[in-house]
Write a protein that holds these residues in place. Structure first.
Motif, mmCIF file in Angstrom:
data_model
loop_
_atom_site.group_PDB
_atom_site.id
_atom_site.type_symbol
_atom_site.label_atom_id
_atom_site.label_comp_id
_atom_site.label_asym_id
_atom_site.label_seq_id
_atom_site.Cartn_x
_atom_site.Cartn_y
_atom_site.Cartn_z
ATOM 1 N N THR A 227 0.829 -1.204 0.000
ATOM 2 C CA THR A 227 0.000 0.000 0.000
ATOM 3 C C THR A 227 0.862 1.252 0.000
ATOM 4 O O THR A 227 0.546 2.252 -0.668
ATOM 5 N N ARG A 228 1.994 1.199 0.715
ATOM 6 C CA ARG A 228 2.891 2.354 0.754
ATOM 7 C C ARG A 228 3.617 2.556 -0.569
ATOM 8 O O ARG A 228 4.014 3.675 -0.904
ATOM 9 N N ILE A 229 3.782 1.468 -1.330
ATOM 10 C CA ILE A 229 4.577 1.545 -2.560
ATOM 11 C C ILE A 229 3.719 1.815 -3.785
ATOM 12 O O ILE A 229 4.010 2.711 -4.585
ATOM 13 N N PRO A 232 -3.337 1.794 -2.413
ATOM 14 C CA PRO A 232 -4.278 0.802 -1.902
ATOM 15 C C PRO A 232 -5.058 0.044 -2.980
ATOM 16 O O PRO A 232 -5.524 -1.068 -2.720
ATOM 17 N N ARG A 233 -5.226 0.641 -4.183
ATOM 18 C CA ARG A 233 -6.083 0.012 -5.197
ATOM 19 C C ARG A 233 -5.564 -1.351 -5.621
ATOM 20 O O ARG A 233 -6.330 -2.310 -5.771
ATOM 21 N N TRP A 234 -4.237 -1.466 -5.821
ATOM 22 C CA TRP A 234 -3.670 -2.709 -6.324
ATOM 23 C C TRP A 234 -2.762 -3.402 -5.303
ATOM 24 O O TRP A 234 -2.044 -4.327 -5.646
ATOM 25 N N ALA A 235 -2.822 -2.954 -4.055
ATOM 26 C CA ALA A 235 -1.929 -3.526 -3.034
ATOM 27 C C ALA A 235 -2.227 -4.990 -2.764
ATOM 28 O O ALA A 235 -1.351 -5.727 -2.286
ATOM 29 N N SER A 236 -3.452 -5.428 -3.048
ATOM 30 C CA SER A 236 -3.803 -6.820 -2.764
ATOM 31 C C SER A 236 -3.125 -7.794 -3.730
ATOM 32 O O SER A 236 -2.939 -8.969 -3.382
ATOM 33 N N LEU A 237 -2.726 -7.320 -4.921
ATOM 34 C CA LEU A 237 -2.174 -8.236 -5.928
ATOM 35 C C LEU A 237 -0.878 -8.901 -5.472
ATOM 36 O O LEU A 237 -0.776 -10.136 -5.511
ATOM 37 N N PRO A 238 0.156 -8.156 -5.050
ATOM 38 C CA PRO A 238 1.358 -8.846 -4.552
ATOM 39 C C PRO A 238 1.086 -9.642 -3.291
ATOM 40 O O PRO A 238 1.710 -10.685 -3.062
ATOM 41 N N GLY A 239 0.143 -9.181 -2.453
ATOM 42 C CA GLY A 239 -0.196 -9.930 -1.251
ATOM 43 C C GLY A 239 -0.771 -11.290 -1.584
ATOM 44 O O GLY A 239 -0.381 -12.308 -0.989
ATOM 45 N N VAL A 240 -1.684 -11.343 -2.551
ATOM 46 C CA VAL A 240 -2.278 -12.610 -2.970
ATOM 47 C C VAL A 240 -1.226 -13.522 -3.585
ATOM 48 O O VAL A 240 -1.135 -14.715 -3.251
ATOM 49 N N PHE A 241 -0.413 -12.979 -4.479
ATOM 50 C CA PHE A 241 0.575 -13.813 -5.172
ATOM 51 C C PHE A 241 1.574 -14.421 -4.188
ATOM 52 O O PHE A 241 1.869 -15.621 -4.253
ATOM 53 N N LEU A 242 2.107 -13.607 -3.280
ATOM 54 C CA LEU A 242 3.096 -14.122 -2.331
ATOM 55 C C LEU A 242 2.470 -15.101 -1.344
ATOM 56 O O LEU A 242 3.141 -16.034 -0.889
ATOM 57 N N THR A 243 1.197 -14.912 -1.026
ATOM 58 C CA THR A 243 0.512 -15.865 -0.156
ATOM 59 C C THR A 243 0.449 -17.237 -0.817
ATOM 60 O O THR A 243 0.733 -18.268 -0.188
#
Length: 349
Positions: A227-229, A232-243
Motif C-alpha cells: 500500500t505504501r509503494i 491501496p487500489r492494487w496492493a492486494s495483488l502482490p499480497g495474494v501472489f506471495l501468499t
C-alpha cells in the motif's frame, strides 16, 4: 513380523515427538510469553520453531508423518510466529495451558462468541464425522487394492477421492479434543463445492484454518507494505501472489516429506498459477464488474473456478504424486496399519 516392528518403531518416534513438542510449547507458554512482544520474543521462540521444523522428519509413514508435519512444522510454527508479535490464536489472553497446547498443535479454532445452542441433530460431532470418514476411506482402500485393473484416469480420480476424505478424517480427528474442552469450534470448510469464484474458494471456503494463518502471516503484512509503494487500489495483488507462493513452498515441503525425493516443483507451480489466476480475477472484477461492463452469473463462474482447480491440480499436483508412487505407499501403509491392529487384537485374546 518386520512390518509390525516397523509400525511399533514409528509409533515410538511419534510419542517421542509429542513429548518434545509439549516441552517446547511449555517453554513458549511459561517463558516466551513473559518476554516483550516483537523481536525479543521472536528470538526466544526461534529454537522452538527450528526444532519443530526438524522433528517430524523422524517419521517415515505418510499417515502419521504427513499430518504431524502439517500440524507441527507448518501450522504450529506459523502460529508461534504470530504469537511472537502478540497476534494470532495463541495470543488470546484467556487461554489456559491445555488450551494453548491444543490450539498450537491442532488445526482448529475455538469460536469466541458461541452460537445459541442448536438441536442435537444440527450439531457437527467430530467423533461421528471421523467414523463416517474412516468408513469411506476403508471402502476406497478396498477399491484401490485392485488398481491394476483401472485406467490411469480412474486411478487419479480414486486417489483424489481418497485424499479428500483422508484429509477430512484427519481434521475430524484433530477436532476431537475440543469435545473434552466443551468448546464450540469454527468450521474447517465452508461448502467449497458452492464456490462462486477462485477468490471465494481459496479465501472463504477451502481449508479455512490454513487460509487464516496465511492471511495473517503473509497477506496482511505484504499488503500493508505494498500500500505504501503502489497505493491501496492494487496492493492486494502482490499480497495474494506471495501468499500462494508461500503456500506452494509449504506444500512442496509436505510432498518432500512424503517422498524424500528431490523436489520437482509441480506443486509449487500449481499454487503459483492459482495466485496468478486469482490476481487476474481481482483485476477483471475491478475493471469490468465494478463498472457494470460485464458480470458472470455465479452459476457459470462457480463451475469455471472449480474446473480450473481440478484441471491444474490433476495436471500438476496429483500427477506428481502418482509418479512418485505416493498412492501405492498410502494404500500399503493403510493395509499394514489394519494388519497391525488385527495382530494387537489377536494377541490380547
Amino acid at each position: 513380523m518386520c512390518e509390525a516392528k516397523e509400525m511399533e518403531g514409528e509409533l515410538k518416534n511419534f510419542i517421542r515427538l509429542c513429548v518434545l513438542t509439549i516441552a517446547f510449547l511449555l517453554h513458549s507458554y511459561f517463558i516466551a510469553a513473559k518476554i516483550p512482544k516483537g523481536l525479543p520474543r521472536l528470538i526466544s521462540l526461534l529454537p522452538v520453531i527450528t526444532f519443530l521444523s526438524i522433528l517430524p522428519f523422524d517419521l517415515n509413514s505418510l499417515h502419521i508423518g504427513f499430518p504431524t508435519w502439517f500440524c507441527v512444522a507448518w501450522l504450529a510454527n506459523f502460529k508461534l510466529l504470530l504469537f511472537a508479535f502478540d497476534q494470532g490464536p495463541l495470543s488470546v489472553p484467556k487461554h489456559d495451558l491445555l488450551c494453548f497446547i491444543l490450539m498450537a498443535c491442532f488445526p482448529f479454532k475455538i469460536r469466541q462468541n458461541p452460537s445459541p445452542k442448536k438441536p442435537l441433530e444440527t450439531k457437527t460431532n467430530p467423533i461421528l464425522e471421523a467414523a463416517t470418514r474412516a468408513t469411506i476411506v476403508s471402502t476406497v482402500v478396498y477399491t484401490y487394492n485392485n488398481y491394476e485393473h483401472y485406467f490411469h484416469k480412474h486411478v487419479l480420480f480414486i486417489y483424489f477421492f481418497y485424499t479428500y476424505h483422508a484429509v477430512q478424517l484427519l481434521l475430524a480427528l484433530a477436532a476431537t479434543p475440543a469435545q473434552f474442552l466443551g468448546v464450540e469450534l469454527e468450521p474447517r470448510f465452508n461448502a467449497p463445492l458452492f464456490s462462486t469464484s477462485l477468490q471465494d474458494f481459496w479465501g472463504h471456503r477451502w481449508n479455512l484454518r490454513v487460509s487464516e494463518i496465511l492471511r495473517a502471516t503473509v497477506y496482511i503484512p505484504v499488503r500493508r507494505i505494498s500500500t505504501r509503494i503502489i497505493g491501496p487500489r492494487w496492493a492486494s495483488l502482490p499480497g495474494v501472489f506471495l501468499t500462494f507462493l508461500v503456500s506452494g513452498l509449504m506444500h512442496e515441503l509436505l510432498v518432500y516429506h512424503m517422498t524424500r525425493e528431490r523436489p520437482t516443483w509441480e506443486v509449487t507451480w500449481f499454487f503459483i498459477l492459482q495466485g496468478v489466476f486469482v490476481d487476474m480475477e481481482i483485476v477483471l472484477k475491478k475493471k469490468l464488474v465494478a463498472t457494470n461492463k460485464f458480470r458472470l452469473h455465479k452459476a457459470i463462474s462457480g463451475p469455471l473456478a472449480l474446473a480450473n482447480i481440478a484441471v491444474t491440480a490433476g495436471w500438476l499436483s496429483y500427477t506428481q504424486a502418482l509418479r512418485n508412487g505416493i498412492d501405492e505407499k498410502l494404500i500399503k501403509e493403510f493395509n499394514m496399519f489394519m494388519q497391525f491392529l488385527k495382530g494387537m487384537a489377536i494377541s490380547k485374546n
